[in-house]
Scaffold this active site. Structure first.
Site, mmCIF file in Angstrom:
data_model
loop_
_atom_site.group_PDB
_atom_site.id
_atom_site.type_symbol
_atom_site.label_atom_id
_atom_site.label_comp_id
_atom_site.label_asym_id
_atom_site.label_seq_id
_atom_site.Cartn_x
_atom_site.Cartn_y
_atom_site.Cartn_z
ATOM 1 N N MET A 77 -32.495 -22.857 -11.836
ATOM 2 C CA MET A 77 -31.746 -22.328 -12.419
ATOM 3 C C MET A 77 -31.382 -22.226 -10.573
ATOM 4 O O MET A 77 -32.128 -21.340 -10.010
ATOM 5 C CB MET A 77 -31.121 -21.274 -12.616
ATOM 6 C CG MET A 77 -29.861 -20.903 -12.595
ATOM 7 S SD MET A 77 -27.802 -21.710 -12.325
ATOM 8 C CE MET A 77 -27.144 -21.032 -11.643
ATOM 9 N N GLU A 78 -29.665 -22.474 -9.961
ATOM 10 C CA GLU A 78 -29.999 -21.661 -8.348
ATOM 11 C C GLU A 78 -29.558 -20.958 -7.645
ATOM 12 O O GLU A 78 -29.143 -21.137 -6.695
ATOM 13 C CB GLU A 78 -29.304 -23.401 -8.039
ATOM 14 C CG GLU A 78 -27.701 -23.237 -7.731
ATOM 15 C CD GLU A 78 -27.237 -24.499 -9.307
ATOM 16 O OE1 GLU A 78 -27.839 -24.312 -10.444
ATOM 17 O OE2 GLU A 78 -25.646 -24.553 -9.661
ATOM 18 N N GLU B 78 -25.018 -18.298 -15.313
ATOM 19 C CA GLU B 78 -24.331 -19.302 -14.418
ATOM 20 C C GLU B 78 -24.164 -19.939 -16.234
ATOM 21 O O GLU B 78 -25.369 -19.943 -17.496
ATOM 22 C CB GLU B 78 -24.774 -20.714 -14.494
ATOM 23 C CG GLU B 78 -24.069 -21.474 -13.673
ATOM 24 C CD GLU B 78 -23.946 -23.426 -13.633
ATOM 25 O OE1 GLU B 78 -25.025 -23.246 -13.196
ATOM 26 O OE2 GLU B 78 -23.224 -23.850 -12.713
ATOM 27 N N GLU C 131 -22.811 -30.550 -10.033
ATOM 28 C CA GLU C 131 -24.307 -31.252 -10.561
ATOM 29 C C GLU C 131 -24.651 -33.064 -10.407
ATOM 30 O O GLU C 131 -25.591 -33.040 -9.526
ATOM 31 C CB GLU C 131 -24.662 -30.794 -11.954
ATOM 32 C CG GLU C 131 -24.778 -29.225 -12.285
ATOM 33 C CD GLU C 131 -25.486 -28.663 -11.320
ATOM 34 O OE1 GLU C 131 -25.702 -29.612 -11.229
ATOM 35 O OE2 GLU C 131 -24.950 -27.550 -11.228
ATOM 36 N N GLY D 39 -32.784 -26.276 -17.372
ATOM 37 C CA GLY D 39 -34.230 -26.528 -16.595
ATOM 38 C C GLY D 39 -34.600 -25.824 -14.868
ATOM 39 O O GLY D 39 -36.169 -25.509 -15.371
ATOM 40 N N GLU E 16 -32.784 -27.992 -7.018
ATOM 41 C CA GLU E 16 -32.029 -26.720 -6.935
ATOM 42 C C GLU E 16 -31.407 -26.257 -5.195
ATOM 43 O O GLU E 16 -31.016 -25.425 -5.023
ATOM 44 C CB GLU E 16 -32.825 -25.809 -7.909
ATOM 45 C CG GLU E 16 -33.087 -26.154 -9.529
ATOM 46 C CD GLU E 16 -31.921 -26.047 -9.909
ATOM 47 O OE1 GLU E 16 -30.438 -25.449 -9.451
ATOM 48 O OE2 GLU E 16 -31.596 -26.793 -11.037
HETATM 49 N N1 BES Z 1 -26.805 -25.447 -12.645
HETATM 50 C C1 BES Z 1 -27.431 -26.110 -13.151
HETATM 51 C C2 BES Z 1 -28.527 -24.985 -14.225
HETATM 52 C C3 BES Z 1 -27.392 -25.052 -15.351
HETATM 53 C C4 BES Z 1 -27.125 -25.712 -16.813
HETATM 54 C C5 BES Z 1 -27.370 -23.532 -16.144
HETATM 55 C C6 BES Z 1 -26.186 -25.855 -17.536
HETATM 56 C C7 BES Z 1 -26.280 -22.900 -16.562
HETATM 57 C C8 BES Z 1 -25.817 -24.381 -17.709
HETATM 58 C C9 BES Z 1 -29.381 -26.734 -12.746
HETATM 59 O O1 BES Z 1 -28.845 -26.887 -11.441
HETATM 60 C C10 BES Z 1 -29.021 -28.145 -12.765
HETATM 61 O O2 BES Z 1 -29.124 -29.175 -13.305
HETATM 62 N N2 BES Z 1 -30.215 -28.509 -14.143
HETATM 63 C C11 BES Z 1 -30.874 -28.674 -14.636
HETATM 64 C C12 BES Z 1 -32.500 -29.180 -13.807
HETATM 65 C C13 BES Z 1 -32.230 -30.090 -12.975
HETATM 66 C C14 BES Z 1 -32.976 -30.945 -12.140
HETATM 67 C C15 BES Z 1 -31.132 -31.510 -13.262
HETATM 68 C C16 BES Z 1 -31.437 -28.836 -16.522
HETATM 69 O O3 BES Z 1 -31.520 -27.634 -16.372
HETATM 70 O O4 BES Z 1 -31.455 -30.019 -16.880
HETATM 71 ZN ZN ZN Z 2 -27.447 -28.161 -10.625
#
Ligand code: BES
Ligand code: ZN
Length: 640
Positions: free
Chosen positions: A286-287, A148, A343, A284, A321
């Site tokens: 990735m789902e 992603e 998100e 942080g 996630e």
């Molecule tokens: N889908 C996102 C990860 C992501 C964000 C991938 C931007 C690529 C670009 C994931 O679900 C997410 O939101 N991750 C957060 C942590 C979460 C607990 C808020 C992150 O990575 O900060």
């Molecule tokens: Zn997310």
């Protein structure tokens, strides 16, 4: 004349190529994908056999592709002769490749075969290498993925857009002592004929899904496992020798899956889910569907040396996630413009889930003190932006993963949930998930389903919050008339830089709830403020009762009470009958109003005073954000 002006404008602008989505004349149905990573040379070999449909005769196929060398490509029409591609034209800037064929590819089903090679890069995106130390201290590498938003194209040529869904049959050729994981369970594992040190691991066919959710991991890991009450096999993979540290996340995942199944009234559609801690990880977590990747601090808990805030963080990240497994993976946004919804929704429901699984955490208070107040602070700045931003080119996608999408997104969904009520909200969510499962949807589709379930004007209310930046401050005054309390409300835009002066003042459709000292945690009256002003009569409120707006600090707005109203609330603050989130909201609103009134000299003194008090990092951050308009970097909402 207008077109001449436009031409002139274009001629004077720096060149920026318009972004175009992939053509739809050839689309994938199934990706048969075999990858053979080399963990010594950091390269990989790949073979793609994609089942495709040609909807319009053409002699070229355009796909996404970045930092990959195609060796050969051919097209085999169903029941026809194989044709080799005669040219691979890479459009590097657009991350695309055009395969040209000597004859016309006719309408119908076919197999597209591509052999390619790539590098296991060190950029933490695409198919990359992750460095770790073995328990004896030896340096080793794992091969992992992060796709992603738009990096699947770095691992294999593909139609890398969220709305182009297909099934995947993945095979990995890996050293036999390594763990190999992908979205689905293993269905076959056999020696690789050409090298006795390797095995060929074949995974079950995935449901129809978007490319950004595909994942694979090849490395050395230990794991702990369990089964959720609805029969899903859950494993938490940890670095070697640290399986103990996966137990807490396992407990969270096992509690969380049935919670979502019940909340959405839709079962988790895969037979397994793995949660894995990756040593080098940009986000942080990735789902990826069925194989969720985490940075180590977002998954591992040392049972002997960890504080409750680390446990809360892990619970929230796991809850976030796993929510995406339904909201995002089963139903996927039609385009990155709707990413905020993905998100924002997950960032709200992670709290609902943790509150259900661990009521002792009192996690909603954390939401108010972290996400909600931060979103209000950032969104009051002149350089904020609306939650919904049009996204074109892939390079724009990363920019919108910021605190406005996450924290304001989560806050407005929390307000929406409160406005609709849990029962109708769930009804609408279930309708949305069933209607769009295995497909794509837009923000408006969700508003439609929630609107139908609740009979309320959801699309209208929500567009005022997502399509314009900022939020209102509601000025409140009251008057006692016999046994009734008359409440006067009026809204205007709240700006951190001083009163909003522009002639056109934006306004919001604000769901406002009101409570009294008789029952401080429940709204006795709810109203939708859909103009600038409103007058509300509360019947049977005695003169000695206080009235408070926004119980639970759920509405995304600030309040400015008249002096007498504010004073009437003080006993409720002192005797603690006003709940903690309400006191927090009140304090936060007052603090923000103080800011507005301070002149620059005072502000400077404040910064000096606060910076001197190193023991108050939270305050320092608050003042810095305000005074310097610091933009929080995207990704990792909290740096840990
Ligand atoms: N889908 C996102 C990860 C992501 C964000 C991938 C931007 C690529 C670009 C994931 O679900 C997410 O939101 N991750 C957060 C942590 C979460 C607990 C808020 C992150 O990575 O900060
Ligand atoms: Zn997310």
């Amino acid at each position: 004349r207008r077109s001449i002006l436009l031409l002139l404008l274009l001629a004077t602008m720096p060149e920026r190529r318009p972004f175009v989505r992939l053509p739809t004349d050839v689309f994938p149905v199934n990706y048969g994908l075999c990858l053979k990573p080399d963990l010594i040379d950091f390269t990989f070999e790949g073979k793609l056999e994609a089942a495709v449909e040609v909807t319009q005769p053409t002699n070229q196929i355009v796909m996404n592709c970045a930092d990959i060398d195609i060796i050969t490509a051919s097209f085999v029409p169903e029941g026809g002769e194989e044709v080799n591609a005669t040219g691979f034209n890479y459009q590097n800037e657009d991350e695309k490749v055009t395969l040209s064929f000597p004859s016309t590819l006719q309408k119908g089903s076919a197999i597209l075969k591509i052999d390619f090679v790539g590098e296991l890069n060190d950029k933490m995106k695409g198919f990359y290498r992750s460095k770790y130390a073995s328990p004896s201290g030896e340096v080793r590498y794992a091969a992992v993925t992060q796709f992603e938003a738009t990096d699947a194209r770095r691992a294999f040529p593909c139609w890398d857009e969220p709305a182009i869904k297909a099934t995947f049959d993945i095979t990995l050729i890996v050293p036999k002592e390594r763990v190999a994981l992908s979205n689905m369970n293993v269905i076959d594992r056999k020696p690789y004929p050409e090298d006795a040190g390797l095995v060929e691991v074949k995974f079950a066919t995935t449901p129809i899904m978007s490319t950004y959710l595909v994942a694979f991991v090849i490395g050395e890991y230990d794991f702990v496992e369990g089964q959720s009450s609805d029969g899903v096999l859950v494993r938490v993979y940890t670095p070697l020798g640290k399986a103990e540290q996966g137990k807490f996340a396992l407990e969270v995942a096992i509690k969380t899956l049935p919670f979502y199944k019940d909340y959405f009234n839709v079962p988790y559609p895969l037979p397994k889910i793995d949660l894995i801690a990756i040593a080098d990880f940009a986000a942080g977590a990735m789902e990826n569907w069925g194989l969720v990747t985490y940075r180590e601090t977002a998954l591992l808990i040392d049972p002997k040396n960890s504080c409750s805030s680390s446990r809360q963080w892990v619970a929230l990240v796991v809850g976030h996630e796993l929510a995406h497994q339904w909201f995002g993976n089963l139903v996927t946004m039609e385009w990155w413009t709707h990413l905020w919804l993905n998100e924002g929704f997950a960032s709200w429901i992670e709290y609902l889930c943790v509150d259900h699984c661990f009521p002792e955490y009192d996690i909603w208070t954390q939401f108010v003190s972290a996400d909600y107040t931060r979103a209000l602070e950032l969104d009051a700045l002149d350089n904020s932006h609306p939650i919904e931003v049009n996204v074109g080119h892939p390079s724009e996608v990363d920019e919108i993963f910021d605190a406005i999408s996450y924290s304001k997104g989560a806050s407005v969904i929390r307000m929406l949930h409160d406005y609709i009520g849990d029962q109708d909200f769930r009804k609408g969510m279930n309708a949305y998930l069933l209607k769009f499962q295995h497909k794509n949807a837009s923000t408006e589709d969700l508003w439609d389903c929630l609107g139908q379930a609740s009979g309320k004007p959801i699309a209208e209310v929500m567009s005022s919050w997502t399509q314009q930046m900022g939020f209102p401050i509601i000025v409140v005054d009251q008057e006692q008339v016999r046994d009734d309390r008359i409440i006067k409300l009026s809204q205007k835009k709240f700006c951190a830089s001083g009163p909003h002066t522009a002639e056109e003042c934006p306004s919001w459709m604000v769901p406002v709830s009101i409570c009294t000292s008789d029952d401080p945690s429940h709204a006795c009256h709810k109203v939708l403020l859909d103009g600038t002003d409103a007058t509300i009569t509360l019947n049977n409120v005695r003169p000695d009762q206080w009235v408070k707006i926004n119980p639970g600090t759920v509405g995304f707005y600030r309040l400015q009470y008249s002096t007498s109203m504010l004073e009437s609330l003080l006993p409720g603050v002192r005797d603690l009958s006003l709940p903690p989130v309400d006191r927090l909201g009140l304090q936060n609103d007052l603090f923000s109003l103080l800011h507005k009134q301070a002149d620059m000299q005072e502000e400077k003194n404040r910064i000096e005073r606060v910076l001197g008090a190193i023991s108050a990092p939270d305050l320092i951050q608050k003042v810095l954000i305000f005074a310097l308009s610091v933009r929080i970097p995207p990704l990792c909402r909290w740096i840990r």
